[in-house]
Design an enzyme around this catalytic site. Sequence first.
Site, PDB file in Angstrom:
ATOM      1  N   LYS A 192      29.152  26.330  71.872  1.00  0.00           N
ATOM      2  CA  LYS A 192      30.570  25.982  71.816  1.00  0.00           C
ATOM      3  C   LYS A 192      30.987  25.872  70.355  1.00  0.00           C
ATOM      4  O   LYS A 192      30.399  25.120  69.580  1.00  0.00           O
ATOM      5  CB  LYS A 192      30.804  24.653  72.534  1.00  0.00           C
ATOM      6  N   ARG A 205      44.211  20.657  74.083  1.00  0.00           N
ATOM      7  CA  ARG A 205      44.315  19.297  73.537  1.00  0.00           C
ATOM      8  C   ARG A 205      45.701  18.727  73.836  1.00  0.00           C
ATOM      9  O   ARG A 205      45.857  17.527  74.036  1.00  0.00           O
ATOM     10  CB  ARG A 205      43.985  19.292  72.050  1.00  0.00           C
ATOM     11  N   LYS A 251      36.201  18.836  64.584  1.00  0.00           N
ATOM     12  CA  LYS A 251      34.968  18.673  65.354  1.00  0.00           C
ATOM     13  C   LYS A 251      33.808  19.480  64.760  1.00  0.00           C
ATOM     14  O   LYS A 251      32.842  19.786  65.434  1.00  0.00           O
ATOM     15  CB  LYS A 251      35.227  19.057  66.812  1.00  0.00           C
ATOM     16  N   GLU A 270      20.712  27.102  70.230  1.00  0.00           N
ATOM     17  CA  GLU A 270      21.355  26.095  71.097  1.00  0.00           C
ATOM     18  C   GLU A 270      21.021  26.361  72.568  1.00  0.00           C
ATOM     19  O   GLU A 270      20.697  25.453  73.323  1.00  0.00           O
ATOM     20  CB  GLU A 270      22.881  26.131  70.919  1.00  0.00           C
ATOM     21  N   LYS A 292      31.725  29.564  74.629  1.00  0.00           N
ATOM     22  CA  LYS A 292      33.120  29.156  74.537  1.00  0.00           C
ATOM     23  C   LYS A 292      33.573  29.121  73.095  1.00  0.00           C
ATOM     24  O   LYS A 292      32.822  28.575  72.278  1.00  0.00           O
ATOM     25  CB  LYS A 292      33.219  27.759  75.161  1.00  0.00           C
ATOM     26  N   SER A 324      42.101  27.825  76.521  1.00  0.00           N
ATOM     27  CA  SER A 324      43.555  27.665  76.605  1.00  0.00           C
ATOM     28  C   SER A 324      44.316  28.569  75.633  1.00  0.00           C
ATOM     29  O   SER A 324      45.328  29.162  76.001  1.00  0.00           O
ATOM     30  CB  SER A 324      43.907  26.201  76.352  1.00  0.00           C
TER      31      SER A 324
HETATM   32  C1  PBG Z   1      36.161  18.966  75.074  1.00  0.00           C
HETATM   33  C2  PBG Z   1      36.650  20.222  75.658  1.00  0.00           C
HETATM   34  C3  PBG Z   1      37.542  21.072  75.013  1.00  0.00           C
HETATM   35  C4  PBG Z   1      37.783  22.119  75.875  1.00  0.00           C
HETATM   36  C5  PBG Z   1      37.050  21.903  77.053  1.00  0.00           C
HETATM   37  N1  PBG Z   1      36.332  20.712  76.883  1.00  0.00           N
HETATM   38  C6  PBG Z   1      38.241  20.947  73.717  1.00  0.00           C
HETATM   39  C7  PBG Z   1      37.602  20.564  72.495  1.00  0.00           C
HETATM   40  O1  PBG Z   1      36.391  20.694  72.320  1.00  0.00           O
HETATM   41  O2  PBG Z   1      38.319  20.108  71.633  1.00  0.00           O
HETATM   42  C8  PBG Z   1      38.702  23.258  75.545  1.00  0.00           C
HETATM   43  C9  PBG Z   1      39.136  24.115  76.634  1.00  0.00           C
HETATM   44  C10 PBG Z   1      40.300  25.004  76.351  1.00  0.00           C
HETATM   45  O3  PBG Z   1      40.791  25.142  75.218  1.00  0.00           O
HETATM   46  O4  PBG Z   1      40.760  25.597  77.326  1.00  0.00           O
HETATM   47  N2  PBG Z   1      35.412  18.146  75.670  1.00  0.00           N
END
Ligand code: PBG
Length: 331
Positions: A202, A212, A225, A241, A256, A282
């Site tokens: 990720k 968010r 992050k 990972e 992701k 998203s």
């Molecule tokens: C965090 C999480 C995120 C997403 C899924 N789980 C965002 C982040 O890491 O800030 C993002 C999913 C998306 O953008 O559709 N636990």
Amino acid sequence: MTQFPQSFPATRMRRLRQSPWIRSLVAENTLTPADLVWAIFVHDGEGRVPVGSLPGIDRLSVAEAALTAKRASALGIPAIAIFPYIGPEGKDETGSGALDPDGLVPRALRAMKDAAPEIGLITDVALDAYTSHGHDGLLDADGTIPNDATVEKLCIQALAHAAAGADSVAPSDMMDGRIGAIRTAFDEEGFTNMMILAYAAKYASGFYGPYRDAIGSAKSLKGDKKTYQQDPANSDEALREVALDLAEGADMVMVKPGLPYLDIVHRVSATFGVPTLAYQVSGEYAQIKAAAQNGWIDGDRVMMESLMCFKRAGASGIITYFAEEAAENLG
Ligand code: PBG
């Protein structure tokens, strides 16, 4: 005058492209609703509340989430991934709401299992929806995210999801060692059949912006992050990972974001031969929707093309906000 060309190719690639029947016969990959995991947002209020940055996507009440599970079943979508919107009143420094066995996610899980027991329910394990600072873990006074103390919380969160009827947890927090810790917690508490879909690779990505907004952490996030999510420059690191998460007990792994990281999807699935899911996040959804709304691209066509590209790259499934629309399109 000599006519050109004077010789003709023996192999004509276009022969197999000349009509729909032959194109479908020689297609190397297929996309069906069974490849999709429907990503939804739940909230504690009533009804459906549109998410501004995700046109066509609403936050769903628990009752609406239950209806969505039935809808998934009717469309042949095998699973739903649930993400909570928690208002400012539900957030605190340590994200304690995430551990509540009767919190929003556990309640949604029970209602959805009741409505459609055949649908797989996958939950996000991370604290970001519940913390006032928006990080996936705890936040120390010096601004660092403590790894092991966070993992302790994540285990409790994962157990709450298991007890409420989740079929798989999906830890998205990127703490080290959390897959092993959650696996041990499951085994000790008798949840030996709980699946773990590890967000193994990720990345620290700008493509999460609309999410968010949807879960109400956009305004609150302090800093970024990058101390726990991966650097978009790295690819070998993703394989390390994945290897660790598999060794610690993950059943499936995830990459992701999706489309900009198809090289990672391909490397992971080719290297490990384990179920590899991709998350069309998203920002990817929003890009396609926005361009379609402006009439700049054919939204349906690009949606279907993007999903097929995941299959071609080696994904066994795709987590996507397009699941309902795409399944309707395929049906
Ligand atoms: C965090 C999480 C995120 C997403 C899924 N789980 C965002 C982040 O890491 O800030 C993002 C999913 C998306 O953008 O559709 N636990």
